[in-house]
Design a protein around this motif. Structure first.
Motif, PDB file in Angstrom:
ATOM      1  N   PRO A 186     -80.333  64.132  22.396  1.00 40.27           N
ATOM      2  CA  PRO A 186     -79.605  63.490  23.505  1.00 40.27           C
ATOM      3  C   PRO A 186     -78.117  63.417  23.218  1.00 40.27           C
ATOM      4  CG  PRO A 186     -80.743  61.853  22.171  1.00 40.27           C
ATOM      5  CD  PRO A 186     -81.180  63.185  21.656  1.00 40.27           C
ATOM      6  N   SER A 187     -77.348  63.127  24.245  1.00 36.58           N
ATOM      7  CA  SER A 187     -75.897  62.990  24.085  1.00 36.58           C
ATOM      8  C   SER A 187     -75.591  61.930  23.040  1.00 36.58           C
ATOM      9  CB  SER A 187     -75.250  62.600  25.419  1.00 36.58           C
ATOM     10  OG  SER A 187     -75.457  63.613  26.373  1.00 36.58           O
ATOM     11  N   GLY A 188     -74.624  62.246  22.171  1.00 34.35           N
ATOM     12  CA  GLY A 188     -74.214  61.291  21.150  1.00 34.35           C
ATOM     13  C   GLY A 188     -75.054  61.302  19.889  1.00 34.35           C
ATOM     14  N   CYS A 189     -75.983  62.281  19.763  1.00 30.42           N
ATOM     15  CA  CYS A 189     -76.860  62.300  18.575  1.00 30.42           C
ATOM     16  C   CYS A 189     -76.184  62.930  17.359  1.00 30.42           C
ATOM     17  CB  CYS A 189     -78.159  63.027  18.885  1.00 30.42           C
ATOM     18  SG  CYS A 189     -77.981  64.819  19.081  1.00 30.42           S
ATOM     19  N   THR A 191     -72.983  68.172  18.134  1.00 35.06           N
ATOM     20  CA  THR A 191     -71.697  68.868  18.231  1.00 35.06           C
ATOM     21  C   THR A 191     -70.826  68.582  17.010  1.00 35.06           C
ATOM     22  OG1 THR A 191     -71.718  68.982  20.645  1.00 35.06           O
ATOM     23  CG2 THR A 191     -69.566  69.080  19.575  1.00 35.06           C
ATOM     24  N   GLN A 249     -68.014  75.210  25.351  1.00 31.95           N
ATOM     25  CA  GLN A 249     -68.443  75.073  26.744  1.00 31.95           C
ATOM     26  C   GLN A 249     -67.405  75.703  27.666  1.00 31.95           C
ATOM     27  OE1 GLN A 249     -69.761  71.062  27.239  1.00 31.95           O
ATOM     28  NE2 GLN A 249     -70.477  71.382  29.306  1.00 31.95           N
ATOM     29  N   ASP A 291     -71.577  75.972  21.307  1.00 38.93           N
ATOM     30  CA  ASP A 291     -71.637  74.576  21.735  1.00 38.93           C
ATOM     31  C   ASP A 291     -71.903  74.493  23.237  1.00 38.93           C
ATOM     32  OD1 ASP A 291     -71.557  71.859  21.855  1.00 38.93           O
ATOM     33  OD2 ASP A 291     -69.389  71.678  21.574  1.00 38.93           O
ATOM     34  N   GLU A 292     -73.160  74.463  23.630  1.00 38.41           N
ATOM     35  CA  GLU A 292     -73.600  74.367  25.024  1.00 38.41           C
ATOM     36  C   GLU A 292     -72.849  75.330  25.945  1.00 38.41           C
ATOM     37  OE1 GLU A 292     -75.135  70.723  26.542  1.00 38.41           O
ATOM     38  OE2 GLU A 292     -74.259  69.581  24.906  1.00 38.41           O
ATOM     39  N   SER A 295     -74.089  75.552  29.851  1.00 38.91           N
ATOM     40  CA  SER A 295     -74.334  74.338  30.625  1.00 38.91           C
ATOM     41  C   SER A 295     -73.690  74.358  32.009  1.00 38.91           C
ATOM     42  CB  SER A 295     -73.855  73.105  29.851  1.00 38.91           C
ATOM     43  OG  SER A 295     -72.474  73.206  29.590  1.00 38.91           O
ATOM     44  N   THR A 303     -77.675  72.340  22.208  1.00 42.57           N
ATOM     45  CA  THR A 303     -78.109  72.093  23.577  1.00 42.57           C
ATOM     46  C   THR A 303     -78.796  70.731  23.653  1.00 42.57           C
ATOM     47  OG1 THR A 303     -79.438  72.934  25.428  1.00 42.57           O
ATOM     48  CG2 THR A 303     -80.314  73.269  23.223  1.00 42.57           C
ATOM     49  N   HIS A 304     -78.823  70.158  24.859  1.00 41.70           N
ATOM     50  CA  HIS A 304     -79.641  68.961  25.091  1.00 41.70           C
ATOM     51  C   HIS A 304     -80.826  69.310  25.988  1.00 41.70           C
ATOM     52  CE1 HIS A 304     -76.821  69.030  28.535  1.00 41.70           C
ATOM     53  NE2 HIS A 304     -77.872  68.597  29.212  1.00 41.70           N
TER      54      HIS A 304
END
Length: 377
Positions: free
Chosen positions: A43-46, A49, A88, A164-165, A168, A197-198
């Motif tokens: 998830p975001s913030g894990c 990146t 991105q 990095d994603e 997206s 990726t998420h």
């Protein structure tokens, strides 16, 4: 050559990175073998990146070390490493055509013009843009721009490509097409790709191995099928694919499995490698994938059966997704293959659900689904 003998492209050893009081990456060790396509998922913030930026030399770890091709590159900035990164935002040079965007890295190295032309044409062929060399960047579609960015990143033959994603911003169909393209390019190029990726489906579709991250830690690092069929804990089980998590209490160990109690029902769970030691009275999460649950008459042959009531039926083309209440306030999801002309179950209808002992997985920790939901999964 077995996977254990394959050389390691990039490795982290106890790497940590802290911003203020928050540990973005917490004592992480990871090995990526040469030629692998690895996804970092979470998830975001894990911290995925942040980890990628440390692998590429854009950030430096507070603790631990990073090895690239067996060489310790900790503290060496991005320009001193044989790696490259795609963000991105692709950041193509708008004033240059496709050929010169791709050639930029070779021109910086002052290679002979003939060598530059040859290598750029090889890259254009690799990304299937052979006739696009003189096309302006502004004339490219989203997918074509992605391919140019990949070609520009690969032209210097990096040991590792970090992504990095990068997909997206694409619409769904183009994103699926680019997933296939990216995997093809990686296979033909023969390099090591690490992809952030998420999106769980993206990671499952493309990866040789997946690292699932949460709160700066690596929860599980394994092949897609291992993560799907044998998740390390309830967070991984819920994040990868669709699963039901049931709170159970161990009743006892039997020769063919573990007997557990769930909502007043006695259920049998088959043991396998990695099944936790089951102590009588211990509480564990039970994971059952949506597609393993059978309904109605199909449930009768199953060893494990529960009774419920249909709350919702959603048509999804190949499948129908049912929401079934099996206890007050507790819902189970079942994904059933839709057959033309077959009867459907309606909301409010009582129904029996079933699953076999080998279709459920007893996880090592008590039920964590409330915490999982709080984190937006």
């Amino acid at each position: 050559m077995s996977s254990e003998q394959e050389p390691v492209s990039i490795e982290t050893r106890g790497v940590s990175k802290t911003y203020g009081e928050r540990a973005a990456v917490n004592h992480m060790s990871l090995q990526v073998k040469k030629g692998e396509f690895v996804s970092l998922l979470g998830p975001s913030g894990c911290g995925k990146t942040t980890l990628l930026r440390m692998l590429g030399g854009l950030e430096q770890p507070d603790q631990g070390s990073i090895l690239l091709g067996g060489r310790d590159v900790t503290g060496i900035p991005a320009y001193g490493r044989n790696s490259n990164m795609i963000f991105q935002q692709l950041a193509l040079f708008p004033h240059m055509d496709v050929f010169n965007n791709i050639a930029y890295g070779l021109k910086v190295k002052k290679l002979p013009k003939a060598d530059i032309r040859r290598q750029v044409h090889e890259m254009l062929e690799l990304v299937q843009l052979g006739d696009y060399g003189r096309r302006a960047v502004s004339q490219l579609s989203g997918g074509q721009a992605q391919r140019v960015a990949i070609a520009r990143a690969l032209i210097n033959r990096p040991e590792v490509l970090l992504l990095d994603e990068p997909l997206s911003a694409l619409d769904m169909q183009l994103r699926l097409d680019m997933q296939r393209e990216l995997k093809r390019i990686q296979r033909e190029f023969g390099g090591t790709f690490i992809f952030v990726t998420h999106d769980q489906n993206e990671a499952m579709n493309m990866s040789d191995r997946i690292g699932v991250m949460r709160a700066g830690k690596l929860l599980q690092y394994a092949t897609p099928d291992e993560i799907y069929e044998r998740p390390a804990d309830s967070f991984v089980a819920k994040f990868i694919g669709d699963t039901n998590l049931l709170a159970t209490t161990v009743l006892g160990q039997e020769a063919n499995g573990i007997q557990v109690e769930c909502f007043g029902y006695s259920l049998l769970v088959k043991t396998s490698e990695g099944t936790p030691v089951a102590l009588v009275g211990a509480r564990h999460s039970l994971s059952i994938r949506n597609e393993y649950i059978r309904l109605g008459e199909d449930a009768n042959p199953c060893l494990n059966k529960l009774d419920g009531r249909v709350m919702e039926a959603v048509y999804g083309g190949a499948n129908i997704r049912y929401t079934i209440q099996i206890a007050k306030g507790f819902l189970v999801q079942a994904s059933v293959l839709h057959q033309r002309g077959a009867s459907r179950y309606s909301p409010g209808e009582p129904i029996r659900i079933g699953f076999d002992p080998e279709d459920a997985l007893l996880l090592s920790e008590p039920l964590l689904h409330d915490r999982v939901q709080e984190e937006g999964i």
